[in-house]
Scaffold this motif. Structure first.
Motif, short mmCIF file in Angstrom:
data_model
loop_
_atom_site.label_atom_id
_atom_site.label_comp_id
_atom_site.label_asym_id
_atom_site.label_seq_id
_atom_site.Cartn_x
_atom_site.Cartn_y
_atom_site.Cartn_z
N LYS A 59 -4.14 10.24 2.30
CA LYS A 59 -4.97 9.33 1.55
C LYS A 59 -4.14 8.20 0.94
CE LYS A 59 -8.71 11.61 2.33
NZ LYS A 59 -9.69 11.04 3.29
N CYS A 60 -4.77 7.03 0.82
CA CYS A 60 -4.19 5.94 0.05
C CYS A 60 -4.33 6.29 -1.43
CB CYS A 60 -4.92 4.64 0.35
SG CYS A 60 -4.44 3.25 -0.69
N SER A 61 -3.23 6.18 -2.18
CA SER A 61 -3.28 6.52 -3.60
C SER A 61 -2.89 5.36 -4.51
CB SER A 61 -2.36 7.72 -3.89
OG SER A 61 -1.02 7.42 -3.52
N ALA A 62 -2.43 4.26 -3.91
CA ALA A 62 -2.09 3.08 -4.73
C ALA A 62 -2.10 1.85 -3.85
CB ALA A 62 -0.73 3.25 -5.40
N ILE A 63 -2.48 0.73 -4.43
CA ILE A 63 -2.45 -0.55 -3.73
C ILE A 63 -1.95 -1.62 -4.70
CG2 ILE A 63 -4.84 -1.21 -4.26
CD1 ILE A 63 -4.92 -2.25 -1.28
N ARG A 64 -1.14 -2.51 -4.18
CA ARG A 64 -0.65 -3.62 -5.00
C ARG A 64 -1.54 -4.83 -4.75
NH1 ARG A 64 5.33 -5.22 -3.85
NH2 ARG A 64 4.33 -6.55 -2.27
N LEU A 65 -2.12 -5.34 -5.82
CA LEU A 65 -2.95 -6.53 -5.75
C LEU A 65 -2.18 -7.65 -6.41
CD1 LEU A 65 -6.40 -4.96 -6.68
CD2 LEU A 65 -5.42 -5.29 -4.40
N GLY A 66 -1.74 -8.60 -5.62
CA GLY A 66 -0.82 -9.61 -6.14
C GLY A 66 0.51 -8.96 -6.44
N MET B 93 0.84 -1.20 0.00
CA MET B 93 0.00 0.00 0.00
C MET B 93 0.87 1.24 0.00
SD MET B 93 -2.93 1.14 2.77
CE MET B 93 -4.13 -0.06 2.19
N PHE B 94 0.34 2.31 -0.60
CA PHE B 94 1.05 3.59 -0.73
C PHE B 94 0.08 4.70 -0.36
CE2 PHE B 94 2.69 7.33 -2.82
CZ PHE B 94 4.06 7.17 -2.90
N SER B 95 0.48 5.57 0.57
CA SER B 95 -0.34 6.71 0.98
C SER B 95 0.49 7.99 0.91
CB SER B 95 -0.87 6.51 2.40
OG SER B 95 -1.70 5.38 2.50
N TYR B 96 -0.19 9.12 0.94
CA TYR B 96 0.52 10.41 0.85
C TYR B 96 -0.20 11.47 1.67
CZ TYR B 96 -3.12 12.43 -2.06
OH TYR B 96 -4.33 12.94 -2.49
N ILE B 97 0.52 12.55 1.99
CA ILE B 97 -0.03 13.70 2.73
C ILE B 97 0.10 14.94 1.85
CG2 ILE B 97 0.28 15.22 4.72
CD1 ILE B 97 1.30 12.82 6.30
N SER C 2 -8.85 13.23 -4.31
CA SER C 2 -7.47 12.89 -3.95
C SER C 2 -6.65 12.55 -5.20
CB SER C 2 -7.45 11.72 -2.96
OG SER C 2 -8.01 10.56 -3.52
N MET C 3 -5.34 12.49 -5.02
CA MET C 3 -4.45 12.13 -6.11
C MET C 3 -4.31 10.62 -6.18
SD MET C 3 -1.51 15.12 -5.99
CE MET C 3 -1.21 15.18 -4.23
N LYS C 4 -3.87 10.13 -7.33
CA LYS C 4 -3.77 8.69 -7.51
C LYS C 4 -2.37 8.30 -7.97
CE LYS C 4 -5.67 8.98 -12.20
NZ LYS C 4 -6.76 8.52 -13.11
N GLY C 5 -2.02 7.04 -7.66
CA GLY C 5 -0.73 6.51 -8.08
C GLY C 5 0.32 6.59 -6.99
N ARG C 6 1.47 6.01 -7.27
CA ARG C 6 2.62 6.11 -6.38
C ARG C 6 3.30 7.44 -6.71
NH1 ARG C 6 6.47 2.54 -7.36
NH2 ARG C 6 7.23 2.44 -5.20
N LEU C 7 3.19 8.39 -5.79
CA LEU C 7 3.49 9.79 -6.08
C LEU C 7 4.90 10.18 -5.65
CD1 LEU C 7 0.12 11.14 -4.71
CD2 LEU C 7 0.70 10.86 -7.13
N THR C 8 5.39 11.22 -6.31
CA THR C 8 6.62 11.87 -5.88
C THR C 8 6.52 13.35 -6.22
OG1 THR C 8 9.04 11.74 -5.82
CG2 THR C 8 7.99 11.56 -7.99
N LEU C 9 7.47 14.13 -5.75
CA LEU C 9 7.50 15.57 -5.96
C LEU C 9 8.78 15.93 -6.69
CD1 LEU C 9 5.98 18.27 -5.22
CD2 LEU C 9 7.55 18.43 -3.27
#
Length: 480
Positions: free
Chosen positions: A390-397, A40-44, A415-422
């Motif tokens: 918020k959670c913005s990405a989840i790995r399923l399998g 799981m991936f979350s961001y602030i 909210s934003m989606k995906g595995r995020l960076t700045l």
């Protein structure tokens, strides 16, 4: 288990148990995700608010205090007993896995923008990722604790903007910009909800200023940010130390302050409105005038009641009439031997109004210091800058999937989606949130942009231990 149950009455151990530093419903969430979830991936982010930019500060305090100590079997027993009695399920197997596989340290990776960075809203500031399939839900479980970073960020942001306001008036009316770090003093300790708030918020204010009477805030800045002494104060009277002499001996109380603390180069602050501010100002300007001058120190008068805008100007004019002033290089008057500190009714609006009125009346900003209490550390909340995690990405399998919320009833909560960076532009300093892996195209050429997020924590280890001096330098790098 009996020991764990009895431990529910031990509030100190409960408050120091990371498993319980969460919301009740988080305990049941491990049963609610798709069964094939493995990471799981979350961001602030700040979704906007009072200010269009936020000064990032405070994550290091939270990590040091809450994430650098391991989970123990006793903590798990205590949490199990609590949630069982509380009506929530408890993932005992998951927490035991953390102890057995990681020595109790949480297997999460936290990346963040460097503290002291000033970032426009609607950008990712922190990311949290857990890729252990047995405890992937940690990336969301930590939300309650980690999102409290909104508080130091919001205090630091407000103080940073107020520093800009005061600085602009100093540039316009003063010959001395070196006084800027001492122009807004923290009076907030008694007005906050807890000692921890005083420590966290008080430390956040010190990114932009170096004057504080909030002892716990100074101590927190020293401790968590490796500073020998983050802020300073001066001897100052309160009403009890003046009124204890009685009204008929108020002049003696004033004289005692000068005798005790009035030394060459020293600053002494004396509240002077206990009975009649204007009578007190007359005493200061006549009977006690020579004692103030002979002390070689600077007397700071604190009017503490009445309309702030009116009272400050009246006080300045009375002091100018008695102690005189000099005209500086900007054509503004600077009082001799005396200054004013306004600590009543101080907030962002009144600070600007007072400074504008002083400038219009021909007084330099040198003449005043502000003391800010409730409005500095307490009159803000999470919605001041609309913070969310918020959670913005989840790995399923083995495959990552984007996750987002997009309520039709409030697009501002999208909210934003995906595995995020700045990303930050190497030349302009502009920020841009994007997804991983970064695709370098004509709009984000690798030669022009670099990742702004750095890994600050990984599986129990603090990887970046920044000093307050470095944070201050970053926060005020744009000042001329």
């Amino acid at each position: 288990m009996q020991t764990a149950i009895s431990g529910l009455n031990d509030i100190a151990s409960i408050l120091s148990n990371p498993i319980l530093n969460t919301d009740s419903y988080k305990a049941s969430h491990y049963l609610q995700y798709p069964p094939e979830a493995s990471a799981m991936f979350s961001y602030i982010e700040s979704r906007g608010g009072r200010y269009d930019r936020t000064l990032f500060f405070g994550l290091q305090m939270l990590i040091k205090e809450y994430l650098c100590r391991p989970i123990t079997a006793a903590m798990i027993d205590q949490a199990h007993a609590f949630f069982s009695a509380h009506g929530e399920p408890f993932n005992e197997a998951g927490w035991r896995h953390i102890v057995e596989q990681y020595g109790g340290y949480l297997p999460v990776r936290i990346r963040a923008v460097p503290e002291g960075s000033v970032v426009p809203t609607h950008n990712v500031l922190v990311t949290v990722e857990c890729d252990d399939p047995q405890v992937f839900w940690l990336a969301s479980y930590l939300e309650t604790m980690l999102l409290r970073v909104w508080y130091p960020i919001t205090v630091a942001t407000q103080s940073w903007h107020l520093r800009g306001t005061i600085r602009s008036y100093l540039q316009k009316s003063s010959d001395d910009l070196t006084q800027l770090p001492f122009k807004l003093h923290d009076f907030g300790a008694r007005g906050v909800s807890s000692a921890e708030s005083a420590a966290i918020g008080g430390a956040a204010h010190l990114v932009s200023f170096m004057g504080s009477d909030t002892v716990l805030g100074v101590a927190a800045a020293n401790h968590y940010y490796n500073d020998p002494m983050a802020a300073f104060s001066v001897p100052a009277a309160e009403h009890s130390t003046i009124t204890s002499w009685g009204r008929e001996r108020e002049t003696d109380a004033f004289r005692n302050m000068i005798a005790r603390f009035g030394k060459p180069g020293a600053i002494v602050s004396v509240v002077s409105d206990s009975y009649d501010l204007f009578a007190a100002l007359k005493v200061w300007g006549t009977e006690l005038k020579q004692a103030v001058i002979d002390s070689g120190g600077t007397l700071v008068i604190r009017p503490d009641s009445g309309d702030p805008l009116t009272i400050v100007l009246q006080t300045l004019r009375e002091l100018d009439a008695s102690f005189g002033s000099v005209v500086n290089g900007k054509g503004r008057r600077v009082l001799n031997h005396v200054r004013v500190i306004q600590g009543d009714g101080v907030n962002p609006d009144s600070i600007e109004a007072i400074l504008a009125a002083m400038d219009e009346a021909g007084f330099a900003a040198d003449n005043i210091v502000f003391g800010m209490g409730g409005a500095l550390l307490q009159q803000i909340n999470r919605d001041t800058q609309r913070f969310a995690m918020k959670c913005s990405a989840i790995r399923l399998g083995d495959e990552w999937h984007d996750v987002r919320k997009d309520p039709v009833t409030d697009t501002g909560k999208r909210s934003m989606k995906g595995r995020l960076t700045l990303l930050q532009h190497r030349r302009t300093g502009e920020y841009r949130t994007t997804t991983l892996p970064v695709v370098w195209d004509e709009n984000t050429a690798e030669a022009d942009w670099e990742e702004a997020l750095v890994t600050v924590f990984d599986s129990g280890k603090l990887l970046i231990d920044v000093s307050l001096a470095e944070i201050r330098s970053r926060a005020h790098a744009g000042e001329a």
